[in-house]
Write a protein that holds these residues in place. Sequence first.
Motif, short mmCIF file in Angstrom:
data_model
loop_
_atom_site.label_atom_id
_atom_site.label_comp_id
_atom_site.label_asym_id
_atom_site.label_seq_id
_atom_site.Cartn_x
_atom_site.Cartn_y
_atom_site.Cartn_z
N ARG A 115 5.09 1.07 13.23
CA ARG A 115 4.51 2.05 14.18
C ARG A 115 5.66 2.71 14.95
O ARG A 115 6.03 2.26 16.04
CB ARG A 115 3.55 1.35 15.16
CG ARG A 115 2.27 0.85 14.52
CD ARG A 115 1.28 0.37 15.58
NE ARG A 115 0.16 -0.31 14.99
CZ ARG A 115 -0.98 0.27 14.61
NH1 ARG A 115 -1.16 1.56 14.80
NH2 ARG A 115 -1.95 -0.43 14.07
N LYS A 162 0.07 3.53 12.26
CA LYS A 162 0.80 2.55 11.44
C LYS A 162 1.07 3.22 10.11
O LYS A 162 0.13 3.67 9.44
CB LYS A 162 -0.03 1.28 11.27
CG LYS A 162 0.71 0.21 10.47
CD LYS A 162 0.13 -1.18 10.72
CE LYS A 162 -1.25 -1.35 10.14
NZ LYS A 162 -1.29 -1.29 8.67
N GLN A 200 0.70 -5.51 21.33
CA GLN A 200 -0.31 -6.43 21.82
C GLN A 200 0.46 -7.38 22.74
O GLN A 200 1.50 -7.93 22.33
CB GLN A 200 -1.00 -7.12 20.66
CG GLN A 200 -1.61 -6.07 19.70
CD GLN A 200 -2.78 -6.55 18.87
OE1 GLN A 200 -3.08 -7.75 18.81
NE2 GLN A 200 -3.46 -5.61 18.23
N THR A 222 -6.13 -10.70 11.70
CA THR A 222 -5.38 -9.50 11.32
C THR A 222 -4.63 -8.89 12.50
O THR A 222 -3.89 -7.93 12.33
CB THR A 222 -6.30 -8.44 10.68
OG1 THR A 222 -7.43 -8.26 11.52
CG2 THR A 222 -6.74 -8.86 9.29
N ASP A 223 -4.88 -9.41 13.71
CA ASP A 223 -4.00 -9.01 14.82
C ASP A 223 -3.83 -10.20 15.76
O ASP A 223 -4.44 -11.26 15.56
CB ASP A 223 -4.49 -7.72 15.52
CG ASP A 223 -5.69 -7.93 16.44
OD1 ASP A 223 -6.33 -9.01 16.39
OD2 ASP A 223 -5.98 -7.01 17.23
N ARG A 245 0.82 -1.21 0.00
CA ARG A 245 0.00 0.00 0.00
C ARG A 245 0.85 1.26 0.00
O ARG A 245 0.40 2.31 -0.45
CB ARG A 245 -0.98 -0.01 1.18
CG ARG A 245 -2.14 -0.97 0.98
CD ARG A 245 -2.92 -1.17 2.24
NE ARG A 245 -2.21 -2.01 3.20
CZ ARG A 245 -2.65 -2.32 4.42
NH1 ARG A 245 -3.81 -1.84 4.82
NH2 ARG A 245 -1.94 -3.10 5.21
N ASP A 284 4.27 -3.71 15.68
CA ASP A 284 4.51 -3.50 14.24
C ASP A 284 5.73 -2.61 14.06
O ASP A 284 5.77 -1.49 14.61
CB ASP A 284 3.33 -2.76 13.60
CG ASP A 284 2.05 -3.56 13.58
OD1 ASP A 284 2.13 -4.80 13.51
OD2 ASP A 284 0.96 -2.94 13.61
N ARG A 322 1.41 -11.44 8.22
CA ARG A 322 1.94 -10.91 9.48
C ARG A 322 1.96 -12.00 10.55
O ARG A 322 2.91 -12.15 11.30
CB ARG A 322 1.09 -9.71 9.94
CG ARG A 322 1.53 -9.11 11.27
CD ARG A 322 0.58 -7.99 11.68
NE ARG A 322 0.96 -7.39 12.95
CZ ARG A 322 0.69 -7.92 14.15
NH1 ARG A 322 0.04 -9.08 14.24
NH2 ARG A 322 1.06 -7.31 15.25
N ALA A 366 -7.60 -1.02 17.01
CA ALA A 366 -6.49 -1.78 17.62
C ALA A 366 -5.16 -1.26 17.12
O ALA A 366 -4.98 -0.99 15.93
CB ALA A 366 -6.63 -3.25 17.27
N GLN A 367 -4.22 -1.10 18.06
CA GLN A 367 -2.85 -0.73 17.70
C GLN A 367 -1.93 -1.84 18.21
O GLN A 367 -2.40 -2.92 18.60
CB GLN A 367 -2.47 0.59 18.37
CG GLN A 367 -3.35 1.78 18.00
CD GLN A 367 -2.93 3.06 18.74
OE1 GLN A 367 -2.28 3.02 19.77
NE2 GLN A 367 -3.32 4.20 18.19
N THR A 368 -0.67 -1.54 18.24
CA THR A 368 0.29 -2.41 18.93
C THR A 368 1.12 -1.52 19.85
O THR A 368 1.18 -0.31 19.61
CB THR A 368 1.23 -3.15 17.95
OG1 THR A 368 2.04 -2.20 17.25
CG2 THR A 368 0.45 -3.99 16.95
C1 LIG Z 1 -1.92 -5.47 14.19
C2 LIG Z 1 -2.51 -4.22 13.59
O1 LIG Z 1 -1.52 -3.24 13.45
C3 LIG Z 1 -3.55 -3.68 14.55
O2 LIG Z 1 -4.13 -2.55 13.99
C4 LIG Z 1 -3.14 -4.46 12.27
O3 LIG Z 1 -4.26 -5.26 12.43
C5 LIG Z 1 -2.21 -5.00 11.22
O4 LIG Z 1 -2.97 -5.24 10.05
P1 LIG Z 1 -2.41 -5.11 8.61
O5 LIG Z 1 -3.44 -5.72 7.73
O6 LIG Z 1 -1.13 -5.88 8.60
O7 LIG Z 1 -2.27 -3.67 8.36
#
Ligand SMILES: C[C@](O)(CO)[C@H](O)COP(=O)(O)O
Length: 245
Positions: A113, A215, A169, A191-192, A19, A110, A88, A165-167
Amino acid sequence: MYKSYFVSAIIAAAGMSNRMGSKINKQFIHIDSKPILAHAIEKFETDRFVDEIVVVCREEEIEYCRREIVKKYGFKKVMKIVKGGKERQDSVYNGLMALDKKCDMVLIHDGARPFVKVESIEAGIKGVEENGACIIGVPVKDTIKLIKDECIIENTPDRRFIWAAQTPQCFFYDIIMKAYRQAVEDQFIGTDDGMLVERLGYKVKMIMGDYNNIKITTPEDLIIAESIVKEKDFIYMKNLIFRTR
Ligand SMILES: C[C@](O)(CO)[C@H](O)COP(=O)(O)O
Ligand SMILES: Nc1ccn([C@@H]2O[C@H](COP(=O)(O)OP(=O)(O)OP(=O)(O)O)[C@@H](O)[C@H]2O)c(=O)n1
């Protein structure tokens, strides 16, 4: 921390940056004269409770990461750099497999981030002590719509219950290992990391993070990132412009 735990951090940096559309992996792009990944690792290196850091990179970038990030910035807690996987989740699993045998607690972050605060890392550690599993996140500011075919709105969930949601985690080692092993067995891709733990029935606590912990995903995020770096000037302006309580 009430007790002395061995705390490991996994920094996932093995994505494809599709992206972002950049020639180099987005984690190696510089913000404020430093690679995004170095900003992210630095926060965990600085935190007094973190004992080891495992970085997950694309196989062909491991040597570059070792030289241009770990050596150059002198990160002493980075014990291993391991190769990532397709998703991921595959990358994080490789990171989990590489952790020190002494590990009690895992913080998964991540590499994209860069602005995580040490306060959030420590809130995550405390959250694990108290709940076993927690993730950092923020309440959404927009109204969220669930859509179905042809973008017709299905419903509008109550925003008071929706958080992004962030990290990091954060989990006790035994819980996150169990969740990842079960996901592999069930061929479940989330996805997380929290999702994998939730689906086993554990309670995962949401902990208030910070809106600046973005992110870096698309090119416009780089512009936002530069303005976050200039936050000191912003705080000065904010004091001039906004009401104080
Ligand atoms: C883990 C994450 O950053 C939480 O927001 C997110 O889900 C990662 O997802 P991505 O699809 O790899 O962007
Ligand atoms: N196979 C993967 C995919 C993602 N990540 C990491 O997980 C974090 C969140 O992923 P995202 O922002 O989606 O990164 P990319 O997967 O690189 O982005 P894109 O989907 O645009 O390719 C990033 O730090 C990314 O490097 C990873 O370690 N291994």
